[in-house]
Design a protein around this motif. Structure first.
Motif, PDB file in Angstrom:
ATOM      1  N   SER A  23       0.877  -1.102  -0.017  1.00  0.00           N
ATOM      2  CA  SER A  23       0.074   0.083  -0.002  1.00  0.00           C
ATOM      3  C   SER A  23       0.830   1.449  -0.028  1.00  0.00           C
ATOM      4  N   GLU A  30      -3.282  -3.379   2.273  1.00  0.00           N
ATOM      5  CA  GLU A  30      -2.986  -4.022   1.220  1.00  0.00           C
ATOM      6  C   GLU A  30      -4.224  -5.134   0.720  1.00  0.00           C
ATOM      7  N   ILE A  33      -6.387  -2.924  -1.422  1.00  0.00           N
ATOM      8  CA  ILE A  33      -5.959  -2.810  -2.844  1.00  0.00           C
ATOM      9  C   ILE A  33      -6.152  -3.874  -3.620  1.00  0.00           C
ATOM     10  N   GLY A 126      -1.308   1.906  -4.599  1.00  0.00           N
ATOM     11  CA  GLY A 126      -0.657   0.490  -4.332  1.00  0.00           C
ATOM     12  C   GLY A 126       0.034   0.071  -5.528  1.00  0.00           C
TER      13      GLY A 126
END
Ligand code: ADP
Ligand code: MG
Length: 330
Positions: A23, A30, A33, A126
């Motif tokens: 990220s 994360e 994303i 990301g």
């Protein structure tokens, strides 16, 4: 004389894996994303999409809805998620959006891995690293084509470092690797080889390969590829076994030999048969064909040509590729 291979999905497996997800924005985890990327990728048909959607399953994350899917072939894809435009794609696609990448971002994903950037609105949020492996029969296929005296070239839209890693595994020389090539430039690359006097076969699977397939003298698509690649191709392999590229070229060469043999024998036969039918032996030997005998000889010429062609079925011994390699799922 030259066989050009696409990389993603052709030389490499159609099921790459997500190795890293980082990220770049505090507002996005994360997992978020990956979810956003997968939401966009569900509208595309790219091995990268498969990898991202599979990573989501691996983390037991639900897939989120998106709408207004747009695919930028060879660059990335976009869609609207929760009212915001989410985009995924390569560094080149990103520069098209006006985002400049810093050194620190560029070095997150190690060389040799495909990089996918994720933006929400105008913000880069990301970066995802994807690792793709060569198909198990890729190396053997390239070696065999080279042994047949053919020039093997790697052509990819992916970044240089990934192409170089694949090329070094395949022991291809530097001059035989073309990376970061857009779909329309793939066709131009083929045309450049043709202008140098090469006869070019292109092997590909993706939407991004279709222009190059159309340009090549012989277009070979993988049966597992996209519809547009299959529609454009002259030869469609029944699966994704690369050894079949060697086999189809060998079969073509042997078929051509048969054509030459048949033409030779047909001319030889007619050179003797026609004067005889016309009565050239009548004055010296008293031999003349009746029209029905002449017709039978004529038909026999066709039978011999067809028989010689059918012999190819016995003479062509397919592949000494071990069957395990062909059927081994990747
Ligand atoms: P290849 O020529 O190796 O088959 P492509 O031309 O399909 O590769 O893609 C080139 C690059 O564009 C990929 O490495 C990736 O970074 C980006 N890209 C293409 N399609 C997508 C997609 N659906 N999602 C994310 N990135 C993509
Ligand atoms: Mg491809």
């Amino acid at each position: 004389s030259t066989v050009v291979f696409d990389k993603t999905g052709t030389l490499t497996t159609a099921s790459p894996q997500v190795t890293t997800c980082v990220s770049l924005s505090h507002g996005f985890s994360e997992d978020r994303i990956l979810q956003l990327a997968a939401a966009v990728e569900q509208g595309t048909h790219h091995p990268i999409a498969t990898a991202i959607c599979r990573a989501l399953e691996g983390r037991n994350l639900p897939i989120i809805d998106a709408e207004g899917f747009v695919t930028q072939t060879g660059l990335g894809a976009a869609a609207m998620v929760d009212g915001e435009r989410v985009w995924v794609g390569s560094a080149e696609g990103l520069s098209g959006c006006g985002v400049i990448l810093s050194e620190s971002v560029l070095s997150i994903i190690p060389p040799g891995e495909t990089v996918v950037y994720v933006t929400v609105g105008d913000e880069l949020v990301g970066v995802i690293g994807i690792c793709d492996r060569l198909k198990s029969d890729a190396k053997m296929t390239v070696e065999r084509l080279q042994k047949m005296g053919l020039n093997v070239v790697l052509l990819t839209g992916d970044r240089f470092s990934v192409a170089e890693a694949i090329a070094s595994e395949l022991q291809l020389s530097e001059g035989s690797v073309l990376a970061e090539v857009r779909p329309e430039d793939k066709a131009k690359a083929i045309a450049a080889y043709q202008q140098q006097g090469h006869r070019v076969a292109m092997v590909g699977d993706g939407i991004n390969d279709a222009p190059a397939l159309a340009q090549a003298d012989v277009a070979i698509a993988l049966g597992t590829g996209t519809d547009v690649a299959i529609e454009t191709a002259d030869i469609v392999l029944m699966g994704d076994a690369l050894g079949d590229v060697v086999e189809s070229i060998r079969l073509s060469q042997q078929t051509f030999n048969k054509i030459r043999q048949n033409l030779f024998w047909a001319f030889a036969y007619n050179t003797i048969g026609l004067p005889m039918a016309a009565g050239v032996l009548l004055p010296g030997f008293g031999i003349v064909f009746s029209p029905s005998v002449a017709a039978a000889f004529m038909a026999f010429s066709s039978v011999s040509v067809v028989t010689n062609s059918l012999l190819l079925r016995r003479q062509f011994t397919p592949a000494d590729f071990p069957p395990s390699i062909k059927s081994q799922p990747e």
